[in-house]
Design an enzyme around this catalytic site. Structure first.
Site, PDB file in Angstrom:
ATOM      1  N   ASP A 155      -2.516   0.075  11.758  1.00 20.14           N
ATOM      2  CA  ASP A 155      -1.654   1.243  11.567  1.00 20.14           C
ATOM      3  C   ASP A 155      -0.360   0.993  12.338  1.00 20.14           C
ATOM      4  O   ASP A 155      -0.345   1.054  13.571  1.00 20.14           O
ATOM      5  CB  ASP A 155      -2.331   2.515  12.083  1.00 20.14           C
ATOM      6  N   LYS A 219       1.315   6.649   5.738  1.00 26.76           N
ATOM      7  CA  LYS A 219       0.693   7.587   6.667  1.00 26.76           C
ATOM      8  C   LYS A 219       1.750   8.523   7.228  1.00 26.76           C
ATOM      9  O   LYS A 219       2.847   8.082   7.597  1.00 26.76           O
ATOM     10  CB  LYS A 219      -0.001   6.796   7.776  1.00 26.76           C
ATOM     11  N   LYS A 255      -2.550   8.573   4.026  1.00 19.38           N
ATOM     12  CA  LYS A 255      -3.293   9.048   5.195  1.00 19.38           C
ATOM     13  C   LYS A 255      -2.493  10.115   5.927  1.00 19.38           C
ATOM     14  O   LYS A 255      -1.547   9.804   6.643  1.00 19.38           O
ATOM     15  CB  LYS A 255      -3.615   7.889   6.148  1.00 19.38           C
TER      16      LYS A 255
END
Length: 319
Positions: A155, A219, A255
């Site tokens: 991430d 995300k 996400k």
């Protein structure tokens, strides 16, 4: 800065130069903020009952990236989190495992041992999380160390300062370089920190920029700022991945992270996914929740549906 190009697709030509990339991003349709927020609010009123609700709760559990990102994290805490991810409810083996545990790079090896053989992934924040204020060489070293320790997913955070200054090519090149550092073994989630991007137009541009650079997921947030995932910004990103696949054939996950704490919240987001991107995204390979406390509420609601009794917070472990 020399980089390896992301996989070829129908829009590869728009990244040929800084000018073509800028022209494409600023040529995206402007976002109707009022319409976006109204649609997100409307979808949030959908009522999900009985069997459908039970299905949605299990699906949401399977989509959680169970997360601990604190300076006080210890190997013992990470091992306990891993055990909870593998078996969220030790009293009910029908409870699905979570999608992943998400930790800092130095805790990847510990997390990997904790979930070994379970199918639960290990995700690691990298690239100088959460601010992203570090030289590219440092960010790439962060990624390579996490991958070497066994991370299945990375991430990363974008350089919001560069993005807001209009230096899209720098952001693009960094994402491409991080994607290369992930190698063939780790999927890449690109975090925009939507609360710092100021406008919906910027969130749409960041979404397309991340996908053009090869993100496997886009995300919303780090969970470390005041404004994190919202139904509106997640809806906008779901529209982006839907439209990107329509144009390129490439599917990208989404996400939302930060601020999603209840089963009711999670179900609202699943409705957004189904009604916007479609059923293909109703799978933890393509949709995740970045959360810590959300899992506890999902477990309590799951037990209430099964037994008719609401057990309260003592029923679940404290993260």
């Amino acid at each position: 800065m020399s980089t390896t190009a992301p996989p070829a697709h129908a829009l590869s030509d728009v990244t040929a130069s800084d000018s073509t990339l800028r022209r494409f991003l600023h040529g995206l349709p402007g976002v109707d903020a009022v319409g976006l927020e109204a649609r997100a609010a409307s979808l949030g009123t959908r009522s999900i009952k009985t069997t459908a609700k039970a299905y949605a709760i299990d699906l949401a559990i399977s989509m959680v990236d169970l997360t601990t990102l604190e300076g006080a994290d210890t190997p013992g805490k990470v091992r306990a989190l891993g055990a909870k991810a593998v078996r969220p409810d030790p009293t009910d083996r029908t409870t699905p495992a979570t999608a992943a545990v998400c930790v800092y790079p130095d805790m990847v090896a510990t997390a990997k041992e904790a979930v070994a053989g379970s199918g639960v992934k290990v995700a690691s924040v990298a690239t100088a999380f959460p601010a992203g204020r570090a030289p590219l060489a440092v960010k790439l070293a962060d990624v390579r160390e996490a991958v070497a320790a066994g991370a299945d997913e990375i991430d990363m955070v974008i350089d919001r300062g560069a993005f807001l200054a209009g230096n899209y090519r720098k952001v693009y090149d960094e994402i491409v370089a991080v994607k290369e550092a992930c190698g063939a073994s780790a999927r890449l989630k690109v975090i925009f920190e939507t609360g710092e991007l100021s406008t919906y137009d910027n969130i749409r541009r960041a979404s397309w920029l991340g996908m053009l650079a090869g993100a496997d997921f886009i995300k919303t947030s780090t969970g470390k700022v005041a404004v994190n995932a919202t139904p509106a910004n997640t809806l906008l990103m779901l529209e982006a991945v839907r439209d990107f696949r329509a144009q390129t054939g490439v599917q990208v996950g989404v996400k939302p992270a930060g601020g999603i704490r209840t089963s009711k919240d999670a179900v609202k987001f699943l409705v957004l996914v189904n009604e916007t991107a479609g059923e293909d995204w109703l799978d933890n390979h393509w949709f995740r929740f970045g959360a810590s406390s959300l899992l506890n509420d999902l477990l309590m609601q799951r037990q209430k549906l099964a037994t008719g009794r609401y057990s309260g917070p003592d029923y679940v472990t404290v993260d």
